[in-house]
Design a protein around this motif. Structure first.
Motif, short mmCIF file in Angstrom:
data_model
loop_
_atom_site.label_atom_id
_atom_site.label_comp_id
_atom_site.label_asym_id
_atom_site.label_seq_id
_atom_site.Cartn_x
_atom_site.Cartn_y
_atom_site.Cartn_z
N PRO B 54 0.83 -1.20 0.00
CA PRO B 54 0.00 0.00 0.00
C PRO B 54 0.86 1.25 0.00
O PRO B 54 1.95 1.26 0.57
N ALA B 55 0.36 2.30 -0.67
CA ALA B 55 1.11 3.56 -0.73
C ALA B 55 0.15 4.72 -0.78
O ALA B 55 -1.01 4.58 -1.20
N THR B 56 0.61 5.88 -0.34
CA THR B 56 -0.15 7.11 -0.54
C THR B 56 0.70 8.01 -1.43
O THR B 56 1.89 7.78 -1.63
N PHE B 57 0.05 9.05 -1.98
CA PHE B 57 0.75 9.94 -2.91
C PHE B 57 0.83 11.35 -2.34
O PHE B 57 0.11 11.70 -1.41
N SER B 58 1.68 12.14 -2.98
CA SER B 58 1.75 13.56 -2.66
C SER B 58 0.35 14.16 -2.78
O SER B 58 -0.46 13.71 -3.59
N ARG B 59 0.10 15.20 -2.02
CA ARG B 59 -1.22 15.83 -2.09
C ARG B 59 -1.24 16.97 -3.11
O ARG B 59 -2.24 17.66 -3.26
N GLN B 60 -0.13 17.16 -3.81
CA GLN B 60 -0.07 18.25 -4.78
C GLN B 60 0.46 17.76 -6.12
O GLN B 60 1.24 16.81 -6.17
N GLY B 61 0.03 18.44 -7.18
CA GLY B 61 0.53 18.10 -8.51
C GLY B 61 0.32 19.29 -9.44
O GLY B 61 -0.14 20.35 -9.00
N LYS B 62 0.68 19.12 -10.70
CA LYS B 62 0.54 20.21 -11.68
C LYS B 62 -0.42 19.80 -12.80
O LYS B 62 -0.45 18.64 -13.19
N VAL B 63 -1.14 20.76 -13.32
CA VAL B 63 -2.07 20.51 -14.44
C VAL B 63 -1.27 20.10 -15.68
O VAL B 63 -0.46 20.89 -16.17
N TYR B 64 -1.49 18.86 -16.18
CA TYR B 64 -0.92 18.48 -17.46
C TYR B 64 -1.83 19.00 -18.58
O TYR B 64 -1.39 19.56 -19.56
N SER B 65 -3.11 18.78 -18.38
CA SER B 65 -4.11 19.36 -19.29
C SER B 65 -5.48 19.28 -18.63
O SER B 65 -5.61 18.69 -17.56
N TYR B 66 -6.47 19.86 -19.28
CA TYR B 66 -7.80 19.90 -18.68
C TYR B 66 -8.86 19.99 -19.76
O TYR B 66 -8.57 20.29 -20.92
N THR B 67 -10.09 19.74 -19.36
CA THR B 67 -11.23 19.97 -20.24
C THR B 67 -12.37 20.45 -19.37
O THR B 67 -12.31 20.37 -18.14
N TRP B 68 -13.40 20.96 -20.01
CA TRP B 68 -14.57 21.43 -19.28
C TRP B 68 -15.79 20.71 -19.85
O TRP B 68 -16.06 20.84 -21.04
N MET B 69 -16.44 19.93 -19.03
CA MET B 69 -17.52 19.06 -19.51
C MET B 69 -18.85 19.81 -19.45
O MET B 69 -19.26 20.24 -18.37
N HIS B 70 -19.50 19.91 -20.60
CA HIS B 70 -20.75 20.66 -20.68
C HIS B 70 -21.98 19.77 -20.73
O HIS B 70 -23.09 20.27 -20.84
N TYR B 71 -21.77 18.46 -20.69
CA TYR B 71 -22.91 17.54 -20.73
C TYR B 71 -22.89 16.67 -19.48
O TYR B 71 -21.82 16.24 -19.06
N PRO B 72 -24.05 16.39 -18.88
CA PRO B 72 -24.05 15.52 -17.71
C PRO B 72 -23.64 14.10 -18.08
O PRO B 72 -23.90 13.66 -19.21
N SER B 73 -22.98 13.41 -17.16
CA SER B 73 -22.66 12.01 -17.37
C SER B 73 -23.96 11.22 -17.35
O SER B 73 -24.95 11.67 -16.80
N PRO B 74 -23.93 10.02 -17.94
CA PRO B 74 -25.14 9.18 -17.92
C PRO B 74 -25.52 8.78 -16.49
O PRO B 74 -24.71 8.94 -15.58
N PRO B 75 -26.74 8.25 -16.26
CA PRO B 75 -27.11 7.78 -14.94
C PRO B 75 -26.05 6.81 -14.42
O PRO B 75 -25.36 6.20 -15.23
N PRO B 76 -25.83 6.62 -13.09
CA PRO B 76 -26.73 7.04 -12.03
C PRO B 76 -26.51 8.46 -11.51
O PRO B 76 -27.07 8.80 -10.49
N PHE B 77 -25.70 9.27 -12.20
CA PHE B 77 -25.46 10.61 -11.68
C PHE B 77 -26.57 11.55 -12.12
O PHE B 77 -26.59 11.98 -13.26
N ASN B 78 -27.48 11.81 -11.21
CA ASN B 78 -28.57 12.73 -11.55
C ASN B 78 -28.30 14.08 -10.90
O ASN B 78 -28.64 14.31 -9.77
N TRP B 79 -27.62 14.92 -11.66
CA TRP B 79 -27.32 16.25 -11.15
C TRP B 79 -28.42 17.20 -11.61
O TRP B 79 -28.54 17.43 -12.81
N GLU B 80 -29.17 17.71 -10.67
CA GLU B 80 -30.21 18.69 -11.01
C GLU B 80 -30.00 19.92 -10.16
O GLU B 80 -30.13 19.83 -8.95
N PRO B 81 -29.73 21.04 -10.69
CA PRO B 81 -29.43 21.26 -12.11
C PRO B 81 -28.00 20.87 -12.42
O PRO B 81 -27.16 20.84 -11.53
N PHE B 82 -27.74 20.55 -13.69
CA PHE B 82 -26.38 20.20 -14.09
C PHE B 82 -25.54 21.46 -14.26
O PHE B 82 -25.97 22.40 -14.91
N ILE B 83 -24.38 21.46 -13.67
CA ILE B 83 -23.46 22.59 -13.84
C ILE B 83 -22.20 22.07 -14.52
O ILE B 83 -21.58 21.10 -14.04
#
Lengths: 399, 148
Positions: B54-83
């Motif tokens: 078993p191991a734990t990791f550093s609590r910090q890191g750097k952004v390699y890349s990112y995206t911004w998701m504009h559509y809700p994931s399929p069920p079972p995640f029912n986010w109302e309202p979706f942000i």
């Protein structure tokens, strides 16, 4: 080992066919391939059939025994190959070996699929909802649907090479313009770059017209030995090379559906694509300089500009320039997806690797469905597909 | 105001204390390769032993890349309202990259190379009224101020 040839190709158009059962799509694709090769079912010695397996159950695709039960129940052997989006290419690789070994002389490779609507969903049963299930893990840890991996890559490329959102839109514009010449494709409307940029944002920076939708689709190939090819056609197409690979430890490319990449020391990026392609080249005894055109799996517009670099056709960052200067067009230096690719076909995951090889074959035979789609100098074509979880298959056909 | 009880979306991924999360995984005892989450074997082909602990990791890191998701994931995640939300691929000091949700940061503020730290994020409320949480990344406090 014997040389193996492609004797025929056929497909069902790709789209949404709610009223038509999966089996009928499969049978029509088979019939079209057999008509192309002037064969009948009684000439086929075995069937290699494609399906996928996600998180238990049968996944999607068409099982060989069911197909024969529906159309030609003569007791022939079948091989069901189970994989993800690369399964079609993998099936061609296995089928090649079945003939090269001398076991069979003529066979059919078939894939047909009606995937569920929308983003590929969670299919897990309660028993499968564990930390050891990578496809469940990605949902509950990072709530990550497939396109986010491509959004992350697209964003990174913008940082590294200065690729712009306009470049990504242009890549999609080219795919749809090519598809407008392909009657088998689904999204055949020619979009302007502006229309693409105005389409709904899905996973920034990628928009809905820059991501592949899911489609119903089917495709089939007839492969045969050299002796049969000589007997049956004056335009033999050689299955010159096939390569299949899985990822290599140290490859930091983020692949669907993994939330983690490990590295002791960094290895080659997109290693399964690189390895599968190297293996196909080695078998064919050729290299990138011999390839006249590509069919690559464009799950997003990012793939169109990035993959030719990963595969060694271009220097890193050169894809943008090639696209901007028309060199990826049907009569450019390196035509990419004269079919319109999967941005236009949509994904019928298990059939993708087969329709790609059909498209190579039609180009090499001078049988592209419309004159404008026919590449003038088409002697050697290469297709590459990548499956969820890390499978790749590269196929090279030669006139 | 009483705080809702917090339950992890999946046991064994992370531990947390208040709003600070620590990822839990494995480390190879012979070749020192790290894995997240925990694995049963080392998969480094050059490693003969394959045994992990078993191991734990550093609590910090750097952004390699990112995206911004504009559509809700399929069920079972029912986010109302979706942000719409951010997802980041983070380079960790251990030489690995980890994917996770981004919290406490707007799209216009995220940058490749930015320092992040691990926190928790509420996914949804379950039938018993518990907050179902997962690990997430947020801008590291001293570097987050920049543009705000």
């Amino acid at each position: 080992m014997r040389d193996v040839y492609v004797l025929g190709a056929g497909a069902h158009p790709w789209g949404k066919f709610q009223e038509k059962p999966l089996m009928q799509l499969a049978i029509e694709a088979c019939n079209n391939a057999m008509a192309d090769a002037s064969l009948e079912w009684s000439d086929i010695q075995t069937v290699v059939s494609c399906s996928s397996h996600f998180s238990g159950g049968w996944g999607w695709g068409q099982q060989g025994p069911e197909l024969l039960k529906a159309i030609h129940e003569n007791g022939m052997p079948v091989y069901n190959i189970v994989d993800a989006c690369a399964v079609g290419g993998e099936a061609v690789n296995v089928a090649q070996l079945l003939i090269a070994s001398g076991q069979y002389d003529i066979l059919m490779v078939i894939a047909a699929e009606k995937p569920p609507e929308g983003m590929l969903p969670l299919t897990h049963t309660d028993a499968e909802r564990t930390i050891d299930n990578i496809d469940y893990l990605r949902w509950v840890s990072a709530t990550a649907a497939n396109p986010i991996w491509w959004g992350i890559e697209a964003r990174r490329r913008m940082e590294e090479y200065g690729t712009t959102e306009i470049t990504y839109a242009k890549a999609s514009e080219l795919m749809h313009r090519n598809a407008s010449l392909n009657p088998l494709s689904r999204f055949r409307k020619v979009f302007t770059v502006e229309e693409i940029l105005n389409s709904a944002m899905v996973c920034d920076p990628l928009r809905v017209y820059e991501l592949c939708a899911v489609s119903d689709g089917a495709a089939a190939l007839i492969l045969c030995s050299e002796e049969e090819a000589r007997k049956r056609t004056t335009k033999p197409i050689l299955l010159a090379g096939t390569g299949v690979a899985t990822p290599q430890f140290g490859d930091l490319w983020p692949r669907v559906p993994y939330i983690f990449t490990a590295a002791k020391k960094p290895g080659p990026y997109l290693s399964e694509i690189v390895l599968a392609t190297e293996r196909a080249y080695a078998m064919a005894g050729i290299g990138t300089e011999d390839i006249d055109f590509l069919e690559l799996q464009d799950n997003s517009s990012w793939h169109v500009v990035a993959w030719p670099e990963v595969m060694g056709f271009l220097e890193p960052g050169q894809g943008d320039w090639m696209l901007e200067h028309g060199e990826f067009e049907i009569n450019g230096k390196l035509p990419i997806n004269p079919s319109g690719g999967f941005l236009s076909y949509g994904e019928a995951t298990t059939a993708q690797g087969i329709i790609q090889v059909c498209d190579l074959y039609w180009q090499l035979r001078g049988q592209a469905q419309t004159k404008e789609r026919q590449i003038e100098k088409a002697n050697v074509g290469l297709s590459v597909s990548l499956g969820l979880g890390g499978y790749a298959a590269t196929i090279i056909l030669k006139k | 105001m009483s705080k809702a009880h917090q339950v992890p979306a999946l046991e064994g991924l992370f531990t947390w204390s208040n709003d600070e999360a620590t990822l839990t995984g494995s480390k190879c005892i012979s070749c020192n390769s790290y894995y997240f989450p925990r694995v049963w074997n080392c998969r480094n082909p050059e490693c003969k032993e394959k045994k992990v602990e078993p191991a734990t990791f550093s609590r910090q890191g750097k952004v390699y890349s990112y995206t911004w998701m504009h559509y809700p994931s399929p069920p079972p995640f029912n986010w109302e309202p979706f942000i719409p939300f951010g997802i980041v691929l983070v380079e960790m000091p251990e030489g690995i990259r980890i994917l996770g949700r981004l919290t406490g940061c707007k799209l216009e503020d995220i940058k490749i190379g930015m320092d992040l730290e691990l926190t928790i994020d509420k996914l949804y409320e379950d039938k018993q009224g518990n907050d179902v949480i997962t690990y997430a990344f947020r801008p590291l406090k001293q570097s987050a101020g920049g543009k705000k």
